[in-house]
Enzyme design. Sequence first.
Site, PDB file in Angstrom:
ATOM      1  CE1 TYR A 168      12.519 -59.619 -36.014  1.00  0.00           C
ATOM      2  CE2 TYR A 168      12.907 -57.428 -36.940  1.00  0.00           C
ATOM      3  CZ  TYR A 168      12.392 -58.705 -37.063  1.00  0.00           C
ATOM      4  OH  TYR A 168      11.753 -59.063 -38.222  1.00  0.00           O
ATOM      5  CB  CYS A 186      11.804 -52.249 -36.241  1.00  0.00           C
ATOM      6  SG  CYS A 186      12.745 -53.237 -35.070  1.00  0.00           S
ATOM      7  CB  CYS A 188      12.746 -49.528 -28.671  1.00  0.00           C
ATOM      8  SG  CYS A 188      11.724 -51.015 -28.875  1.00  0.00           S
TER       9      CYS A 188
HETATM   10  N1  DGL Z   1      10.402 -52.328 -31.834  1.00  0.00           N
HETATM   11  C1  DGL Z   1      11.772 -52.624 -32.033  1.00  0.00           C
HETATM   12  C2  DGL Z   1      12.650 -51.388 -32.102  1.00  0.00           C
HETATM   13  O1  DGL Z   1      12.174 -50.333 -32.456  1.00  0.00           O
HETATM   14  C3  DGL Z   1      12.474 -53.743 -31.328  1.00  0.00           C
HETATM   15  C4  DGL Z   1      11.814 -54.556 -30.273  1.00  0.00           C
HETATM   16  C5  DGL Z   1      12.417 -55.931 -30.223  1.00  0.00           C
HETATM   17  O2  DGL Z   1      11.932 -56.763 -30.972  1.00  0.00           O
HETATM   18  O3  DGL Z   1      13.403 -56.149 -29.487  1.00  0.00           O
HETATM   19  O4  DGL Z   1      13.806 -51.444 -31.833  1.00  0.00           O
END
Ligand code: DGL
Length: 261
Positions: free
Chosen positions: A42, A73, A183
Site C-alpha cells: 500500500y 495498517c 508500519c
Molecule cells: N503494514 C502497512 C502499514 O502499517 C503498510 C505496508 C505496505 O503495504 O506498504 O503501513
Amino acid sequence: MNKQSIAVFDSGLGGLTVLRALRGRLPQEDYFYFADTRFLPYGDRPEAFLKERGVLIAEALAKRGAKALVIACNTATAAAAEAIRAATALPIVALEPGVKPAAALSKTGVIGVLATTRTLQSERFQRLVGNHANHLRVLAQACPGLAEAIETQGPHSPQVAALLDAFVAPLAAAGADVVVLGCTHYPWVAEAIARRMPVGVTLLDTGEPVARQLERLLSATNLIGGGSGQLRVATSGAPNKVIATVDRLWGQHLAVEHWEP
Ligand code: DGL
C-alpha cells in the site's frame, strides 16, 4: 449481535503483529483477519486508490458480519480512515505511528519514525508531528520496499538486511533514542532494527495501545464478548503464496482462505 467477529485488515501480513496483541488482550473474541495481498504494498500507492479500496473493504467486512473493525495498517489509516468512518457505521479502531509516546520518552530530543512513503507524506502524519513533537527533531525515514521484502523474501533475508542497513543508519547517526515502528510490518524485524541502533534505544509499536483501545470501544458499545476465540485468516491473493509466511510469522499453522471484498 455480540456473536459477530472483529475484522482486522492490512495490506498484507503486517497486521498480524496487531492481531497478536488483540488476541492477547481479548482472547475470547472471534477474529476475521484480511490481508489485501493482491495490492501489497500500500505504501507506494496513491491516496485516492487507498481511500476507495479501504471503503470497499470496510463495507464488505461489515456486510460479512463484523461487529467492529481494526485498521491494522498505518498507511490505510493515513489515507482512508476518515473516508472509512464516513462510509460505515462500524465501530472502528485505526492506528497511527506512536509519535506522541515517543516524544514523551525521548531524552536526546531526537526520534526516528520508520514508515511507508504514503504514511509520512500524509496530512495526518504532519498533524501528528505538529501536535506532539514540534519541539523535537523528528527523523521521518521512508522505507520503500521494506514491507514487501519482509513478506515476500522473509524477515531474515539478505534483501531485508540491506534495506534495514540503509534505513536505520541515519537514525543511529543522528542520535535518535526512540524509534517508532510506524508500519505494522516492522515489528517482525524489531530485533534487527535494534541491533543497528545503539544499546538502550526504545522501539515503539502500536499493538498494545490498539488492543486497549479496542477493549474500551467494545465495552463502551456493549459489544464485548460472545465469541469463542475463533480465528479466520483470508487473503485477496493466492492463499498458497502466503501460507508458509503466515505460519512462520505466527509461529503455528493457520488455514488461509481466499476472500474478495
Ligand atoms: N503494514 C502497512 C502499514 O502499517 C503498510 C505496508 C505496505 O503495504 O506498504 O503501513
